[in-house]
Design an enzyme around this catalytic site. Structure first.
Site, short mmCIF file in Angstrom:
data_model
loop_
_atom_site.label_atom_id
_atom_site.label_comp_id
_atom_site.label_asym_id
_atom_site.label_seq_id
_atom_site.Cartn_x
_atom_site.Cartn_y
_atom_site.Cartn_z
N ASP A 1 0.89 -1.23 -0.02
CA ASP A 1 0.13 0.11 0.05
C ASP A 1 0.79 1.46 -0.05
O ASP A 1 0.41 2.33 -0.15
CB ASP A 1 -1.15 0.05 1.15
CG ASP A 1 -0.34 -0.03 2.42
OD1 ASP A 1 0.96 -0.11 2.58
OD2 ASP A 1 -1.06 -0.19 3.47
N SER A 2 2.26 1.17 -0.03
CA SER A 2 3.04 2.18 -0.25
C SER A 2 2.83 2.89 -1.60
O SER A 2 3.41 3.91 -1.95
CB SER A 2 4.47 1.83 -0.08
OG SER A 2 4.76 0.38 -0.88
N ASP B 1 -0.86 -6.38 -0.39
CA ASP B 1 -1.38 -5.87 0.93
C ASP B 1 -2.77 -5.88 1.03
O ASP B 1 -3.39 -5.46 0.16
CB ASP B 1 -0.57 -4.41 0.80
CG ASP B 1 0.31 -4.02 1.95
OD1 ASP B 1 0.29 -5.03 3.09
OD2 ASP B 1 1.15 -3.22 1.84
N LYS C 1 -0.42 -9.58 2.81
CA LYS C 1 0.22 -9.00 4.10
C LYS C 1 -0.94 -8.03 4.61
O LYS C 1 -1.75 -7.50 4.15
CB LYS C 1 1.19 -7.98 3.67
CG LYS C 1 2.02 -7.70 4.97
CD LYS C 1 3.29 -6.87 4.45
CE LYS C 1 3.19 -5.46 3.80
NZ LYS C 1 2.38 -4.48 4.94
N GLU D 1 -1.27 -5.48 8.44
CA GLU D 1 -0.60 -4.88 9.79
C GLU D 1 -1.12 -5.30 11.13
O GLU D 1 -2.32 -5.53 11.12
CB GLU D 1 -0.53 -3.39 9.58
CG GLU D 1 0.32 -3.06 8.31
CD GLU D 1 0.46 -1.39 8.22
OE1 GLU D 1 0.82 -1.03 7.32
OE2 GLU D 1 -0.41 -0.84 9.08
N GLU E 1 9.51 -3.13 10.96
CA GLU E 1 9.55 -1.81 10.40
C GLU E 1 10.13 -0.90 11.72
O GLU E 1 9.42 -0.67 12.47
CB GLU E 1 8.27 -1.39 9.74
CG GLU E 1 8.94 0.15 9.10
CD GLU E 1 7.78 0.30 7.94
OE1 GLU E 1 8.06 1.75 7.57
OE2 GLU E 1 6.74 -0.45 7.54
#
Length: 297
Positions: free
Chosen positions: A76-77, A115, A145, A147, A214
């Site tokens: 999602d970057s 993501d 992925k 979070e 991270e």
């Protein structure tokens, strides 16, 4: 809500699985099939370090795939470096799905991880399963992925039990930028370090095949790496992680302005592209492009 089973074993490679054949290492290996989570687990057992990059389109992904990068993250970057958003928060499922499918089409070997964007799994395991299923079915991605550590363990467990490999992401989680008030280093101090360790073990116990760390102090990341059976993927977490990931536009020097401390720019791509664009424009204005060899008759 799905309940975590205390007896559940981590999603590490089963002991009976044979080691990789010679020449089948993750980075630069000669395998003709896609990398899988079994290969990732085998690399952890061998103590092999491996690289991961982000990718958002078929052409760039094909370059990285050809370079032997074994895992590509459709992160999602994309919100920051591809779509023009100020953070990852606005990224939608439609955007992730569109670009993930492009990355899959541009690759033959890499494991593609898509993501789950903000708002796609926070409601609970059922929402997470619905959206993860969509990504796997529509894009061909081999894993997703998400979070969060303990707070996302139920989501991880349900996805894994449904047959969807999950890469977890703890430490600095960019989707929580508003709660963090920015992008501070995570895990500093005894209490914060203990929570990070609990988060790492929670996602491992829930079945994640790997976990991104991270913006975590290197010493803490090393401790987490030693304590887990699944590989850690560092980004700003020191050299002792099992793998390292960078956003490709940061890595290639495409990002304008200040980049995070943990970024190494291996190329000055923004400058190179700018120079090429200026040279093209000057030739057009001077009437020297197109030349005869670029012209049809």
């Amino acid at each position: 809500m799905t309940q975590l089973s205390p007896a559940r074993k981590p999603a590490a490679e089963p002991a009976a699985t044979p080691p990789a054949e010679p020449g089948k290492t993750l980075y630069g290996g000669t395998r003709s099939r896609r990398v899988t989570v079994r290969d990732i687990a085998a690399a952890k057992r061998r103590g092999e370090k491996w690289p991961m990059l982000t990718a958002y389109d078929a052409m760039t992904a094909s370059v990285f795939d050809g370079a032997g990068i074994p895992v590509l993250l459709v992160g999602d970057s994309m919100g920051n470096c591809h779509l023009g958003y100020e953070s990852t928060v606005p990224v939608t499922m439609d955007e992730i799905a569109l670009l993930s499918a492009a990355v899959v089409r541009g690759t033959d070997r890499a494991l593609i991880v898509a993501d789950l964007p903000f708002g796609a799994y926070q409601e609970g395991p059922v929402q997470a399963l619905r959206n993860a299923t969509r990504l796997v079915k529509e894009t061909g991605a081999g894993a997703v992925k998400l979070e969060g550590g303990e707070r996302s363990a139920h989501q991880v467990e349900l996805l894994v039990s449904a047959g969807i490999p999950v890469m977890a992401h703890i430490g600095l989680t960019p989707q929580s930028v508003h709660a963090f008030g920015g992008y501070p280093v995570q895990g500093r101090g005894e209490e914060a370090a203990a929570q990070l360790l609990r988060d790492a073990k929670a996602v491992q116990d829930a079945g994640a095949f790997a976990v991104v760390l991270e913006a975590v102090p290197a010493e803490l990341a090393a401790e987490v790496t030693r304590s887990l059976q699944i590989p850690t993927v560092g980004i700003g977490a020191g050299a002792e992680c099992d793998a390292q990931v960078l956003v490709w536009t940061d890595m290639a020097g495409m990002t304008a302005g200040r980049v995070p401390k943990f970024v190494k720019q291996y190329l000055a791509l923004r400058e190179l592209l700018g120079d090429a664009a200026k040279e093209f424009a000057e030739e057009v204005c001077a009437g020297t492009f197109p030349e005869e060899r670029h012209t049809f008759h």
